[in-house]
Design an enzyme around this catalytic site. Structure first.
Site, PDB file in Angstrom:
ATOM      1  N   ASP A  13      49.012   7.145 -16.811  1.00  0.00           N
ATOM      2  CA  ASP A  13      48.104   8.454 -17.200  1.00  0.00           C
ATOM      3  C   ASP A  13      48.660   9.761 -16.580  1.00  0.00           C
ATOM      4  OD1 ASP A  13      46.781   6.183 -18.325  1.00  0.00           O
ATOM      5  OD2 ASP A  13      45.495   5.895 -16.713  1.00  0.00           O
ATOM      6  N   LYS A  16      51.905  11.408 -20.203  1.00  0.00           N
ATOM      7  CA  LYS A  16      53.224  11.267 -20.714  1.00  0.00           C
ATOM      8  C   LYS A  16      53.275  11.661 -22.400  1.00  0.00           C
ATOM      9  CE  LYS A  16      53.099   7.001 -19.613  1.00  0.00           C
ATOM     10  NZ  LYS A  16      52.093   7.105 -18.530  1.00  0.00           N
ATOM     11  N   GLY A  40      47.527   3.878 -23.010  1.00  0.00           N
ATOM     12  CA  GLY A  40      46.912   4.755 -23.869  1.00  0.00           C
ATOM     13  C   GLY A  40      47.310   6.151 -23.583  1.00  0.00           C
ATOM     14  N   HIS A  41      47.966   6.707 -24.706  1.00  0.00           N
ATOM     15  CA  HIS A  41      48.484   8.201 -24.568  1.00  0.00           C
ATOM     16  C   HIS A  41      47.851   9.000 -25.275  1.00  0.00           C
ATOM     17  CE1 HIS A  41      52.593   5.854 -23.663  1.00  0.00           C
ATOM     18  NE2 HIS A  41      51.679   5.812 -22.504  1.00  0.00           N
ATOM     19  N   GLN A 223      52.888   3.342 -18.925  1.00  0.00           N
ATOM     20  CA  GLN A 223      52.611   3.030 -17.358  1.00  0.00           C
ATOM     21  C   GLN A 223      53.585   4.039 -16.687  1.00  0.00           C
ATOM     22  OE1 GLN A 223      53.371  -0.183 -19.670  1.00  0.00           O
ATOM     23  NE2 GLN A 223      51.104   0.360 -20.024  1.00  0.00           N
TER      24      GLN A 223
HETATM   25  P1  GDP Z   1      49.540   9.059 -20.565  1.00  0.00           P
HETATM   26  O1  GDP Z   1      48.998   7.637 -20.413  1.00  0.00           O
HETATM   27  O2  GDP Z   1      50.315   9.233 -19.521  1.00  0.00           O
HETATM   28  O3  GDP Z   1      49.900   9.416 -21.887  1.00  0.00           O
HETATM   29  O4  GDP Z   1      48.280   9.961 -20.172  1.00  0.00           O
HETATM   30  P2  GDP Z   1      46.738   9.866 -20.627  1.00  0.00           P
HETATM   31  O5  GDP Z   1      46.785  10.349 -22.195  1.00  0.00           O
HETATM   32  O6  GDP Z   1      46.324   8.279 -20.413  1.00  0.00           O
HETATM   33  O7  GDP Z   1      45.807  10.688 -19.648  1.00  0.00           O
HETATM   34  C1  GDP Z   1      46.191  12.002 -19.542  1.00  0.00           C
HETATM   35  C2  GDP Z   1      45.045  12.596 -19.791  1.00  0.00           C
HETATM   36  O8  GDP Z   1      45.238  14.289 -19.311  1.00  0.00           O
HETATM   37  C3  GDP Z   1      44.733  12.877 -21.338  1.00  0.00           C
HETATM   38  O9  GDP Z   1      43.436  13.001 -21.517  1.00  0.00           O
HETATM   39  C4  GDP Z   1      45.309  14.262 -21.774  1.00  0.00           C
HETATM   40  O10 GDP Z   1      44.767  14.932 -22.730  1.00  0.00           O
HETATM   41  C5  GDP Z   1      44.818  15.152 -20.454  1.00  0.00           C
HETATM   42  N1  GDP Z   1      46.053  16.299 -19.963  1.00  0.00           N
HETATM   43  C6  GDP Z   1      47.480  15.993 -20.224  1.00  0.00           C
HETATM   44  N2  GDP Z   1      48.025  17.231 -19.662  1.00  0.00           N
HETATM   45  C7  GDP Z   1      47.015  17.754 -19.078  1.00  0.00           C
HETATM   46  C8  GDP Z   1      46.996  19.260 -18.391  1.00  0.00           C
HETATM   47  O11 GDP Z   1      47.952  19.910 -17.988  1.00  0.00           O
HETATM   48  N3  GDP Z   1      45.793  19.702 -18.378  1.00  0.00           N
HETATM   49  C9  GDP Z   1      44.497  19.120 -18.405  1.00  0.00           C
HETATM   50  N4  GDP Z   1      43.366  19.476 -18.236  1.00  0.00           N
HETATM   51  N5  GDP Z   1      44.758  17.749 -19.104  1.00  0.00           N
HETATM   52  C10 GDP Z   1      45.774  17.459 -19.420  1.00  0.00           C
HETATM   53  P1  IMO Z   2      49.664   4.470 -19.684  1.00  0.00           P
HETATM   54  O1  IMO Z   2      50.860   4.221 -20.674  1.00  0.00           O
HETATM   55  C1  IMO Z   2      47.618   3.505 -16.143  1.00  0.00           C
HETATM   56  C2  IMO Z   2      47.282  -0.885 -15.144  1.00  0.00           C
HETATM   57  C3  IMO Z   2      46.098  -1.490 -15.165  1.00  0.00           C
HETATM   58  C4  IMO Z   2      46.121  -2.628 -14.111  1.00  0.00           C
HETATM   59  C5  IMO Z   2      47.550  -2.824 -14.070  1.00  0.00           C
HETATM   60  C6  IMO Z   2      47.849  -4.106 -14.880  1.00  0.00           C
HETATM   61  O2  IMO Z   2      48.602   4.910 -20.307  1.00  0.00           O
HETATM   62  O3  IMO Z   2      50.134   5.251 -18.607  1.00  0.00           O
HETATM   63  P2  IMO Z   2      48.041  -4.938 -17.275  1.00  0.00           P
HETATM   64  O4  IMO Z   2      46.798  -4.898 -18.446  1.00  0.00           O
HETATM   65  O5  IMO Z   2      49.074  -3.966 -17.617  1.00  0.00           O
HETATM   66  O6  IMO Z   2      48.309  -6.355 -16.988  1.00  0.00           O
HETATM   67  O7  IMO Z   2      47.255  -4.337 -16.053  1.00  0.00           O
HETATM   68  O8  IMO Z   2      48.331  -1.887 -14.862  1.00  0.00           O
HETATM   69  N1  IMO Z   2      47.761  -0.251 -16.286  1.00  0.00           N
HETATM   70  C7  IMO Z   2      47.937   0.959 -16.422  1.00  0.00           C
HETATM   71  N2  IMO Z   2      47.152   2.132 -15.650  1.00  0.00           N
HETATM   72  N3  IMO Z   2      47.939   3.710 -17.184  1.00  0.00           N
HETATM   73  C8  IMO Z   2      48.490   2.764 -18.091  1.00  0.00           C
HETATM   74  O9  IMO Z   2      49.203   2.904 -19.188  1.00  0.00           O
HETATM   75  C9  IMO Z   2      48.415   1.286 -17.779  1.00  0.00           C
HETATM   76  N4  IMO Z   2      48.658  -0.006 -18.507  1.00  0.00           N
HETATM   77  C10 IMO Z   2      48.319  -0.726 -17.327  1.00  0.00           C
HETATM   78  O10 IMO Z   2      44.866  -0.770 -14.871  1.00  0.00           O
HETATM   79  O11 IMO Z   2      46.081  -1.955 -12.938  1.00  0.00           O
HETATM   80 MG    MG Z   3      47.155   6.478 -20.360  1.00  0.00          MG
END
Ligand code: GDP
Ligand code: IMO
Ligand code: MG
Length: 424
Positions: A13, A16, A40-41, A223
């Site tokens: 999270d 990416k 979840g991206h 991840q």
């Molecule tokens: P990922 O799994 O690495 O793709 O990241 P996620 O989408 O799960 O979580 C990142 C969250 O941060 C999302 O809600 C993005 O919209 C938000 N985000 C990404 N970059 C920034 C930033 O520079 N500032 C802020 N405030 N939010 C950001």
């Molecule tokens: P993105 O791509 C954050 C965590 C779960 C749990 C552990 C194992 O959005 O960054 P699993 O279901 O994979 O067997 O769970 O890994 N986890 C993540 N945490 N971002 C993710 O993906 C994750 N994918 C799995 O919360 O701790």
């Molecule tokens: Mg994510």
């Protein structure tokens, strides 16, 4: 034009999806090599928010080829739901391809993920319950179903009857649960296979050809490094290899073809799920960061645990991934918080200072963070359009991060949209 890998360097999270979306504007191919719909991206594009789980973030560009490699695990119902949701919003998935070697998440994987978490009781991992671990278990045990099987009805039926019968024994005899109706699974999965057939293609061949043709190819990590099954905080990890090396085995592209590895981090640290987290904040500051940064899981909605930036983790990630550069997101979230802390080392109970992230959680449990306190910064950073516009104190914070991580910071995020990314 180079082949670039983008990986998460903390516990996932890191943002990416946003970085891939920005880089994908210049790429022709985007490849996912591991994980499944546990990811979840979030991508914000033209005021619209897309939450992608399996489909590479490049899908928002109409001509970008989006590939799911052999190392990905596919929930057929999940991916079809994602395709339908995207297409209903006018995003075409005609350039999506899935490797026939990719493993399929079966109904028993979902059930067993929940049951094994329940069995672990207090030591549960806190998985996303998407069946990821059980699917990779069967892959390693050589009793998995692959996408090739899914799109070949006779193979599918035969394998569901063989492997499903074993899983039913496990469900009934060991877990004392009801057995699954295998004929019903064959019927529903045959239908999924019919719809997914047109996407099947050898991803290794396609990615290699694109690189040979001089096209820009991006590998989208899911991840993060600390969730890697070997280099993360085992057993509180996922079951795949989110590190850069995972790209090679999960897509069939050799390491000599990769030119750059970009690590994505937040300006602080978060984690969702259980497991150790040295810089975790249990006070008001933790709540403030969670609320300001909207730190709630994209997939499960769980509140993310929040803490200070940890340079020990970052140096581990720089080494393990061979990072050539860093993108630091969410610097805007830290504005107006007063003094900030950066963890620069760990200290053991006997006073020993550790600079390298320990290989086991048992050793990690003996560590407490050594902080350097630095000046914070103020103002609404989300409106900055260039790195130069950032307040001087913010630039000093970024320079400090660069120094303690030992890797150039190439991009700084001040908000979730494409435009809120400052290149240095
Ligand atoms: P990922 O799994 O690495 O793709 O990241 P996620 O989408 O799960 O979580 C990142 C969250 O941060 C999302 O809600 C993005 O919209 C938000 N985000 C990404 N970059 C920034 C930033 O520079 N500032 C802020 N405030 N939010 C950001
Ligand atoms: P993105 O791509 C954050 C965590 C779960 C749990 C552990 C194992 O959005 O960054 P699993 O279901 O994979 O067997 O769970 O890994 N986890 C993540 N945490 N971002 C993710 O993906 C994750 N994918 C799995 O919360 O701790
Ligand atoms: Mg994510």
């Amino acid at each position: 034009m180079p082949a670039k890998v983008v990986v998460g360097v903390q516990w996932g999270d890191e943002g990416k999806g946003k970085i891939i979306d920005i880089l994908a504007s210049r790429a022709e191919v985007v490849v996912r090599a591991q994980g499944g719909n546990n990811a979840g991206h979030t991508v914000e594009s033209n005021g619209e928010v897309y939450k992608l789980q399996l489909i590479p973030s490049g899908i928002l560009y109409p001509n970008t080829l989006c590939l799911l490699g052999s190392g990905v695990v596919i929930n057929p119902q999940g991916i079809l739901g994602e395709i339908d949701a995207l297409e209903s919003r006018g995003v075409s998935c005609e350039h999506l391809r899935i490797d026939p070697r990719a493993h399929v998440i079966m109904p028993w994987h979902l059930i067993l993920d929940g049951l094994s978490e329940k069995m672990r009781g207090k030591s549960e991992i806190g998985t996303t319950k998407k069946g990821i671990g059980p699917c990779y278990m069967d892959k390693a045990e050589r009793s998995g179903l692959r996408m090739y099987d899914l799109v070949h009805p006779e193979l599918l039926a035969e394998k569901v009857r063989t492997y499903g019968a074993i899983k039913n024994r496990l469900l009934t005899d060991f877990y004392k649960e009801s057995p699954l109706d295998l004929e019903e699974i064959i019927a529903s999965y045959t239908a999924y296979g019919q719809r997914l057939h047109k996407y099947i293609a050898d991803v290794s061949v396609l990615a290699d050809q694109a690189i040979r043709d001089g096209k820009e190819v991006l590998f989208e990590g899911a991840q993060g490094t600390l969730l890697d099954i070997d280099f993360g905080t085992y057993p509180f990890v996922t079951s795949s290899h989110p590190v850069s090396g995972g790209v090679c085995v999960g897509s069939g592209v050799g390491p000599t073809r990769i030119d750059e590895v970009i690590g994505v981090a937040k300006a602080y640290t978060t984690r969702v799920g259980a497991g150790p987290f040295p810089t975790e904040l249990f006070d008001e500051m933790g709540d403030t960061i969670r609320n300001l940064g909207h730190e709630f899981g994209t997939v499960t909605g769980r509140p993310r645990r929040c803490g200070w930036f940890d340079a020990v983790i970052m140096r581990h990630s720089v080494r393990v991934n061979g990072l050539t550069g860093l993108a630091i997101n969410k610097i805007d979230t830290l504005s107006n918080l007063g003094k900030l802390k950066i963890c620069v080392a760990y200290q053991k109970a006997d006073g020993t200072i550790l600079r390298d992230f320990p290989p086991t959680i048992e050793e990690l449990a003996e560590c407490s963070p050594v902080y350097e306190e630095v000046d914070g910064f103020t103002g609404d950073l989300s409106a900055c359009h260039s790195y130069d516009e950032l307040p001087d104190a913010c630039k000093r914070y970024i320079e400090k991060l660069e120094e303690v991580c030992g890797c150039p910071i190439q991009m700084v995020g001040v908000g979730p949209s494409r435009e809120q990314n400052l290149e240095r």
